[in-house]
Every structure is written in structure tokens, then in C-alpha cells.
Design an enzyme around this catalytic site. Structure first.
Site: not given
Ligand code: COA
Length: 343
Positions: A129, A270, A300
Site C-alpha cells: 500500500c 492511504h 482500500n
Molecule cells: N463482518 C462482521 N464481523 C467481522 C467482519 C465482518 N466483515 N470482519 C471481522 N469481523 C469480526 C471478527 O471475526 C471479530 O469477531 P470475534 O471478536 O468474534 O473474533 C470481530 O469482528 C472483531 O474483529 P477485529 O479484528 O478486532 O475488528 P477491528 O475493529 O480491529 O476491525 C478491521 C477489523 C480489519 C476493520 C481493522 O482491524 C482494520 O482496519 N485493520 C487494518 C486494516 C488495514 O489497514 N489493512 C491494510 C493495511 S495497508
């Protein structure tokens, strides 16, 4: 013995300032909404979850016969037209991507052929990214050093080609698209790219990766069955690192220019998660109305996200001549990069 005339030494040219003289972008026509993901019962997701946790409402998906190089070439055509530069004036094409058309030849060579930019040298850059900002720094160096006059720098991705559509942790986050800029020196003009910073932490590679398809794990029936050709991400950990690294990269670029957040007319971050963007704004003291956000529409798009946002901001009149613009990105590797431009 025959005497040879000594070659005259290469003239010592001072580095010159480099400007972004045109921008362009292209996204596929197909809009994929959160509601469509929510309708797939097996994913167990909802519009509310995706919107509130990420800020994404919809994203674009490329068609089966629409490749990374097609989107890259279209974005490049628009950037060249915006800059009033003809394809045969381009000396260098750099494509930043993690979803090349194929392992080789490079996507940039496909783009060269599609544009008819026959004089251009071509290569790809992979910094995930952060790829566009890495490529921008490389292109800038070539033009600043007088090696080339005109560089085309592109970020382009078909991330749908590496998504596991049964993994709700990743498949709702990403989209396809491309953005491009044309770099040239405007002569004595002191405006242009003021600074660029790049960094990486290779110890954290396991947190965000596509495990198979390279020399460690070549394609096999087992790698396909195990879905090892798709993005794997430890979202929560990546989130924390993204906030810290984007802040550090932005702060470093500002410090190098003796600037503070409030001096910046527009931040182009980003586009991965609205909560990451908000945390960045808070840390560098830039209010939301001076941060460009389009991840609600595109999700993204990895290396394409910064140049698409830059192009849209420029075309919407959000950036005026003389404005200071800060671009900052974070991605797999981990990698990060930032850049301050005076428009
Ligand atoms: N729909 C519903 N639930 C979902 C889900 C979806 N699409 N994706 C994940 N979950 C669930 C998970 O399974 C987890 O469930 P659990 O608690 O029963 O295990 C729960 O939601 C929380 O997951 P978590 O990973 O803690 O959520 P979060 O608040 O951290 O959000 C992201 C998840 C991926 C949105 C977030 O972590 C994020 O944006 N990370 C960075 C991504 C990024 O920048 N990537 C590229 C870098 S360039």
C-alpha cells in the site's frame, strides 16, 4: 600505440526541483455495495459492521477481462492528457502494484505498449500500500538527477484477483482501481516535491501477506486448495502498527520541511480505514475537513489509493497552486512512506 582522446567528464548538474504536472485516475464501472456482501448469508456480515468499523460503503470490482495494466493505462492516459504530454515524450514508466498482470514481464511494459510510449524505460515496484509513494520518490530522483525529463508514476491494483471471498476479515475491505501522475521539472520553479520519506520493518511481514505464488510456495493444487494465493491479514495488529507508522512518517516529512500539521492545506492519506485516518489527523493536528477521504466509495485499493485520491482532490479544486499537500501511506512489509508537495 594509437592514442585515445580522453572522454570529457560528465557535466556536473545540480539536482532540480520536480513537480507533479498532471494527474489521472480510473476505477472500474462495477460497484459492489456492503449490502451485497451482507446478502451472502455464509459471510455473516452487515452494512452496519463494515461502515462503522472501516468507513467503507462500496468499492469497485474490475471485470474478468479487465487487468491491472488496463486500469493503469487508462489512468495514465488521463494524467498525460491533464499534463498535455504525449506518450512518446515519456522517458520512464513505474507501476507500483502487488497485483501485476503476471509475474513477468512487468505490468509497466504492458502499460508502455498500451500507451504507445515507445521511448520509455519500464519497471514495477512492490511496496504494497506504500507502493505509489515509493515509486513517486524513485521517479522524482530520476528527474531531479537529469537522468530523465518525463516520468509516469502509476499505482494500480486488481485486488479482487487475490481476495478470498469466504473470508469476511479481508474480502469486504479491498477494491480495484488505478491512479497516475506525470513528473517533470518546471525549471526555476521552487514549487514541487519538497521531501519524500520511506521506511520498512521486515520483521512484521507475517501480519499481512499473500503466502503462495512465489519461490517459497509455488502454485500447486495444495496451495490453491488452501487458499494460499489470497490476502491473509491480522487486522487488529495491522491497525495498531498503521496508526503509529503513518503518524511517524507524516511527522518526519513535516519536520524535514520545517512545517507543522496546521500548515498543510490537504492531507492525502492511504485509504484503509476511517479510524486510522482520524487517528492520524488527531495526532498531526489536521482537522477532518483538510483530510481527503474517498474510501467510502472505493475501499482500500492498496498502491492505487493515494494517486486516485490525489487526482480526485485536484479535479475537485481541493488543491490550489502554492498549497502544501502531505501524502502518507502504510502497507504490508511493513512499509511506510510520506511526501510533501507544494502544488
Ligand atoms: N463482518 C462482521 N464481523 C467481522 C467482519 C465482518 N466483515 N470482519 C471481522 N469481523 C469480526 C471478527 O471475526 C471479530 O469477531 P470475534 O471478536 O468474534 O473474533 C470481530 O469482528 C472483531 O474483529 P477485529 O479484528 O478486532 O475488528 P477491528 O475493529 O480491529 O476491525 C478491521 C477489523 C480489519 C476493520 C481493522 O482491524 C482494520 O482496519 N485493520 C487494518 C486494516 C488495514 O489497514 N489493512 C491494510 C493495511 S495497508
Amino acid at each position: 600505440m594509437k592514442k585515445t582522446t580522453p572522454r570529457s567528464p560528465r557535466p556536473q548538474l545540480l539536482p532540480r526541483s520536480v513537480s507533479i504536472i498532471g494527474t489521472g485516475s480510473h476505477v472500474p464501472a462495477r460497484v459492489m455495495t456492503n449490502a451485497e456482501f451482507a446478502a451472502r448469508k455464509e459471510l455473516d456480515t452487515s452494512d452496519e459492521w463494515i461502515r462503522s468499523r472501516t468507513g467503507i460503503i462500496e468499492r469497485r470490482f474490475a471485470g474478468e477481462k479487465e487487468f491491472t495494466s488496463d486500469m493503469a493505462a487508462e489512468a495514465a492516459r488521463r494524467a498525460l492528457s491533464n499534463a498535455n504530454v504525449k506518450p512518446d515524450e515519456v522517458d520512464l514508466i513505474i507501476v507500483a502494484t502487488v497485483t501485476p498482470d503476471m509475474p513477468f514481464p512487468s505490468t509497466s511494459t504492458f502499460v508502455q505498449h498500451k500507451l504507445g510510449a515507445k521511448r520509455a524505460a519500464c519497471f514495477d515496484v512492490n511496496a504494497a500500500c506504500s507502493g505509489f509513494l515509493y515509486a513517486l520518490e524513485i521517479g522524482q530522483q530520476f528527474v531531479a538527477a537529469h537522468t530523465y525529463n518525463t516520468a509516469l508514476v502509476i499505482g494500480a491494483e486488481k485486488l479482487t484477483s487475490i481476495l478470498d471471498f469466504t473470508d469476511r476479515n479481508t474480502c469486504v475491505l479491498f477494491g480495484d482501481g488505478a491512479g497516475a501522475v506525470v513528473l517533470r521539472s518546471r525549471g526555476g520553479d521552487s514549487h514541487g516535491i519538497l521531501t519524500t520519506c520511506m521506511g520498512a520493518d521486515g520483521a512484521q511481514g507475517d501480519l499481512l501477506k499473500v503466502p503462495a505464488g512465489g519461490s517459497r510456495c509455488p502454485a500447486s493444487h495444495a496451495s490453491v486448495d488452501g487458499k494460499l494465493h489470497a490476502i491473509r491479514m491480522m487486522g487488529r495488529e495491522v491497525f495498531k502498527q498503521a496508526v503509529n507508522a503513518m503518524n511517524a512518517a507524516a511527522t518526519e516529512a513535516l519536520a524535514r520541511c520545517n512545517l507543522n500539521g496546521p500548515d498543510i492545506a490537504l492531507v492525502i492519506p492511504h485509504q484503509a480505514n476511517l479510524r486510522i485516518i482520524d487517528a492520524l489527523g488527531e495526532r498531526i493536528s489536521v482537522p477532518r475537513d483538510r483530510i481527503y477521504v474517498n474510501l467510502n466509495r472505493y475501499g482500500n485499493t492498496s498502491a492505487a489509493s493515494v494517486p486516485i485520491a490525489l487526482d480526485e482532490a485536484a479535479h475537485e479544486g481541493r488543491i490550489k497552486r502554492g498549497d502544501l499537500v502531505l501524502m502518507v501511506a502504510f502497507g504490508a512489509g511493513f512499509t511506510w512512506a510520506s511526501c510533501v508537495v507544494q502544488w
